[in-house]
Design a protein around this motif. Sequence first.
Motif, PDB file in Angstrom:
ATOM      1  N   ALA A  93      -2.091   0.184 -16.820  1.00 22.78           N
ATOM      2  CA  ALA A  93      -2.724   0.823 -17.977  1.00 22.78           C
ATOM      3  C   ALA A  93      -2.314   2.280 -18.139  1.00 22.78           C
ATOM      4  O   ALA A  93      -2.121   2.757 -19.264  1.00 22.78           O
ATOM      5  CB  ALA A  93      -4.239   0.708 -17.861  1.00 22.78           C
ATOM      6  N   GLU A  94      -2.173   2.998 -17.030  1.00 25.33           N
ATOM      7  CA  GLU A  94      -1.859   4.427 -17.118  1.00 25.33           C
ATOM      8  C   GLU A  94      -0.443   4.675 -17.617  1.00 25.33           C
ATOM      9  O   GLU A  94      -0.165   5.754 -18.153  1.00 25.33           O
ATOM     10  CB  GLU A  94      -2.065   5.092 -15.759  1.00 25.33           C
ATOM     11  CG  GLU A  94      -3.524   5.123 -15.312  1.00 25.33           C
ATOM     12  CD  GLU A  94      -3.710   5.869 -14.003  1.00 25.33           C
ATOM     13  OE1 GLU A  94      -2.696   6.335 -13.429  1.00 25.33           O
ATOM     14  OE2 GLU A  94      -4.861   5.977 -13.555  1.00 25.33           O
ATOM     15  N   GLU A  95       0.455   3.697 -17.430  1.00 27.05           N
ATOM     16  CA  GLU A  95       1.848   3.873 -17.870  1.00 27.05           C
ATOM     17  C   GLU A  95       2.165   3.058 -19.116  1.00 27.05           C
ATOM     18  O   GLU A  95       3.331   2.896 -19.483  1.00 27.05           O
ATOM     19  CB  GLU A  95       2.818   3.462 -16.754  1.00 27.05           C
ATOM     20  CG  GLU A  95       2.624   4.190 -15.437  1.00 27.05           C
ATOM     21  CD  GLU A  95       1.617   3.470 -14.538  1.00 27.05           C
ATOM     22  OE1 GLU A  95       1.279   2.300 -14.818  1.00 27.05           O
ATOM     23  OE2 GLU A  95       1.152   4.086 -13.566  1.00 27.05           O
ATOM     24  N   ALA A  96       1.130   2.542 -19.773  1.00 28.19           N
ATOM     25  CA  ALA A  96       1.363   1.661 -20.926  1.00 28.19           C
ATOM     26  C   ALA A  96       2.229   2.326 -21.986  1.00 28.19           C
ATOM     27  O   ALA A  96       3.031   1.666 -22.656  1.00 28.19           O
ATOM     28  CB  ALA A  96       0.032   1.223 -21.532  1.00 28.19           C
ATOM     29  N   HIS A  97       2.093   3.644 -22.140  1.00 22.70           N
ATOM     30  CA  HIS A  97       2.866   4.346 -23.171  1.00 22.70           C
ATOM     31  C   HIS A  97       4.367   4.234 -22.924  1.00 22.70           C
ATOM     32  O   HIS A  97       5.163   4.274 -23.869  1.00 22.70           O
ATOM     33  CB  HIS A  97       2.449   5.818 -23.226  1.00 22.70           C
ATOM     34  CG  HIS A  97       2.717   6.576 -21.971  1.00 22.70           C
ATOM     35  ND1 HIS A  97       1.904   6.487 -20.855  1.00 22.70           N
ATOM     36  CD2 HIS A  97       3.720   7.429 -21.630  1.00 22.70           C
ATOM     37  CE1 HIS A  97       2.392   7.264 -19.903  1.00 22.70           C
ATOM     38  NE2 HIS A  97       3.493   7.840 -20.342  1.00 22.70           N
ATOM     39  N   GLU A  98       4.770   4.090 -21.653  1.00 17.34           N
ATOM     40  CA  GLU A  98       6.196   3.941 -21.373  1.00 17.34           C
ATOM     41  C   GLU A  98       6.695   2.580 -21.832  1.00 17.34           C
ATOM     42  O   GLU A  98       7.776   2.459 -22.410  1.00 17.34           O
ATOM     43  CB  GLU A  98       6.459   4.141 -19.884  1.00 17.34           C
ATOM     44  CG  GLU A  98       6.151   5.545 -19.381  1.00 17.34           C
ATOM     45  CD  GLU A  98       6.669   5.744 -17.974  1.00 17.34           C
ATOM     46  OE1 GLU A  98       7.903   5.741 -17.796  1.00 17.34           O
ATOM     47  OE2 GLU A  98       5.833   5.889 -17.054  1.00 17.34           O
ATOM     48  N   ARG A  99       5.901   1.541 -21.570  1.00 13.93           N
ATOM     49  CA  ARG A  99       6.283   0.189 -22.010  1.00 13.93           C
ATOM     50  C   ARG A  99       6.362   0.117 -23.526  1.00 13.93           C
ATOM     51  O   ARG A  99       7.314  -0.423 -24.098  1.00 13.93           O
ATOM     52  CB  ARG A  99       5.264  -0.829 -21.476  1.00 13.93           C
ATOM     53  CG  ARG A  99       5.472  -2.260 -21.986  1.00 13.93           C
ATOM     54  CD  ARG A  99       6.757  -2.841 -21.414  1.00 13.93           C
ATOM     55  NE  ARG A  99       7.048  -4.163 -21.948  1.00 13.93           N
ATOM     56  CZ  ARG A  99       7.792  -4.381 -23.032  1.00 13.93           C
ATOM     57  NH1 ARG A  99       8.288  -3.354 -23.729  1.00 13.93           N
ATOM     58  NH2 ARG A  99       8.055  -5.616 -23.425  1.00 13.93           N
ATOM     59  N   THR A 100       5.367   0.659 -24.203  1.00 15.69           N
ATOM     60  CA  THR A 100       5.357   0.586 -25.665  1.00 15.69           C
ATOM     61  C   THR A 100       6.443   1.465 -26.270  1.00 15.69           C
ATOM     62  O   THR A 100       7.055   1.113 -27.277  1.00 15.69           O
ATOM     63  CB  THR A 100       3.988   0.982 -26.228  1.00 15.69           C
ATOM     64  OG1 THR A 100       3.681   2.330 -25.867  1.00 15.69           O
ATOM     65  CG2 THR A 100       2.895   0.058 -25.701  1.00 15.69           C
ATOM     66  N   GLY A 101       6.723   2.598 -25.629  1.00 21.26           N
ATOM     67  CA  GLY A 101       7.760   3.486 -26.134  1.00 21.26           C
ATOM     68  C   GLY A 101       9.133   2.851 -26.094  1.00 21.26           C
ATOM     69  O   GLY A 101       9.919   2.968 -27.049  1.00 21.26           O
ATOM     70  N   VAL A 102       9.443   2.150 -25.002  1.00 16.65           N
ATOM     71  CA  VAL A 102      10.733   1.469 -24.917  1.00 16.65           C
ATOM     72  C   VAL A 102      10.804   0.348 -25.954  1.00 16.65           C
ATOM     73  O   VAL A 102      11.850   0.140 -26.584  1.00 16.65           O
ATOM     74  CB  VAL A 102      10.975   0.914 -23.496  1.00 16.65           C
ATOM     75  CG1 VAL A 102      12.249   0.076 -23.462  1.00 16.65           C
ATOM     76  CG2 VAL A 102      11.082   2.040 -22.485  1.00 16.65           C
ATOM     77  N   GLN A 103       9.700  -0.343 -26.150  1.00 17.81           N
ATOM     78  CA  GLN A 103       9.690  -1.424 -27.144  1.00 17.81           C
ATOM     79  C   GLN A 103      10.026  -0.889 -28.531  1.00 17.81           C
ATOM     80  O   GLN A 103      10.861  -1.455 -29.246  1.00 17.81           O
ATOM     81  CB  GLN A 103       8.320  -2.106 -27.146  1.00 17.81           C
ATOM     82  CG  GLN A 103       8.229  -3.313 -28.060  1.00 17.81           C
ATOM     83  CD  GLN A 103       8.938  -4.529 -27.515  1.00 17.81           C
ATOM     84  OE1 GLN A 103       9.261  -4.571 -26.324  1.00 17.81           O
ATOM     85  NE2 GLN A 103       9.199  -5.499 -28.355  1.00 17.81           N
ATOM     86  N   ARG A 104       9.375   0.186 -28.913  1.00 18.42           N
ATOM     87  CA  ARG A 104       9.618   0.733 -30.245  1.00 18.42           C
ATOM     88  C   ARG A 104      11.026   1.285 -30.372  1.00 18.42           C
ATOM     89  O   ARG A 104      11.613   1.263 -31.469  1.00 18.42           O
ATOM     90  CB  ARG A 104       8.590   1.830 -30.562  1.00 18.42           C
ATOM     91  CG  ARG A 104       7.158   1.294 -30.700  1.00 18.42           C
ATOM     92  CD  ARG A 104       6.225   2.346 -31.294  1.00 18.42           C
ATOM     93  NE  ARG A 104       6.196   3.582 -30.516  1.00 18.42           N
ATOM     94  CZ  ARG A 104       5.388   3.808 -29.486  1.00 18.42           C
ATOM     95  NH1 ARG A 104       4.540   2.860 -29.078  1.00 18.42           N
ATOM     96  NH2 ARG A 104       5.401   4.968 -28.854  1.00 18.42           N
ATOM     97  N   ALA A 105      11.598   1.777 -29.273  1.00 23.57           N
ATOM     98  CA  ALA A 105      12.957   2.302 -29.301  1.00 23.57           C
ATOM     99  C   ALA A 105      14.004   1.202 -29.178  1.00 23.57           C
ATOM    100  O   ALA A 105      15.196   1.467 -29.309  1.00 23.57           O
ATOM    101  CB  ALA A 105      13.143   3.323 -28.181  1.00 23.57           C
ATOM    102  N   SER A 106      13.553  -0.025 -28.929  1.00 23.11           N
ATOM    103  CA  SER A 106      14.474  -1.153 -28.789  1.00 23.11           C
ATOM    104  C   SER A 106      14.562  -1.995 -30.048  1.00 23.11           C
ATOM    105  O   SER A 106      15.594  -2.609 -30.320  1.00 23.11           O
ATOM    106  CB  SER A 106      14.029  -2.045 -27.619  1.00 23.11           C
ATOM    107  OG  SER A 106      14.004  -1.345 -26.398  1.00 23.11           O
ATOM    108  N   PHE A 107      13.460  -2.051 -30.800  1.00 20.50           N
ATOM    109  CA  PHE A 107      13.393  -2.928 -31.962  1.00 20.50           C
ATOM    110  C   PHE A 107      12.958  -2.127 -33.182  1.00 20.50           C
ATOM    111  O   PHE A 107      11.848  -1.580 -33.212  1.00 20.50           O
ATOM    112  CB  PHE A 107      12.397  -4.068 -31.713  1.00 20.50           C
ATOM    113  CG  PHE A 107      12.787  -4.969 -30.573  1.00 20.50           C
ATOM    114  CD1 PHE A 107      13.662  -6.018 -30.769  1.00 20.50           C
ATOM    115  CD2 PHE A 107      12.276  -4.755 -29.301  1.00 20.50           C
ATOM    116  CE1 PHE A 107      14.022  -6.848 -29.718  1.00 20.50           C
ATOM    117  CE2 PHE A 107      12.633  -5.579 -28.240  1.00 20.50           C
ATOM    118  CZ  PHE A 107      13.511  -6.628 -28.449  1.00 20.50           C
TER     119      PHE A 107
END
Length: 288
Positions: A156-170
Amino acid sequence: MAIVLGTPAVDELGNVVRALREWQDDAAPIQLHPGDLGWFWRFGAERTAAATRTWSRDGDVVAAGMLDEPELIRLAIRPDLQHDEELAQQLAEDVSAPERNVLIEGKVYVEAPMGSLVQDLLFKDGWMTDDPWVPLRRDLSEPVPDPGLRVDVIGAEEAHERTGVQRASFDGSTFTDARWHAMADGVPYADARCLVGRNEIGESVAAVTVWSAGEGRPGLLEPMGVHRLHRGRGYGQAITVAAARALQDMGSSSAIVCTPGFNVGAVATYKAAGFEQLPDKRDLYRND
């Protein structure tokens, strides 16, 4: 006993997830996976329930569908009933009639297990084949090598990293932190992990979410992406190997993924990561 079409309540989604887990089998056609429902769960439990359809006989779920879009339903059928005439006929009738509250009017699509009887019935009724999807599978009976990339399991604390890569990928991705938390609160995420790959200076360069269906069953990669600023450096292959390794640690028998046939780069990445390309899958469509 008649087959009953239904839309589950939120508190009934767990039963659908359990059925989808039980139906995953390396010997059966690739079909709707609990991870597909888990990835959709980013929109919230209520919207996930509203997008889910079930077909039950004698109180048991024998088929399930997820509306990826109002015009597209993805079906899963209990493996021993793939050629059940009564079920296939009911599925074909329900997806063909807008008043059944499955698909809308107009151009609509059905993804059904390849070789299932419902596919044959729809094709005979005038439905046509759409562009191909490429399924790929990696057997996990042998050890998976180290991916050669630092990979972290995201909480949960690093969720922004997962979502950030997703948005930068698609392009056009709407995967926000709030949607990650909604996904993580879903029933399927109890058997899932989000992985982020980092380069030598610690930047998040690639990410993937993996979904187990339980011990000895195929696990799913959905989705995988590489940050647009870090492409062409092998990170896609590395994070895909890491995904397979994570699923192996979770007890999966194989790792599966499906990508559009036109995405030759993705197919090459998965094959480089040890995935075997399987025969194409094709949705059926009808344009009323």
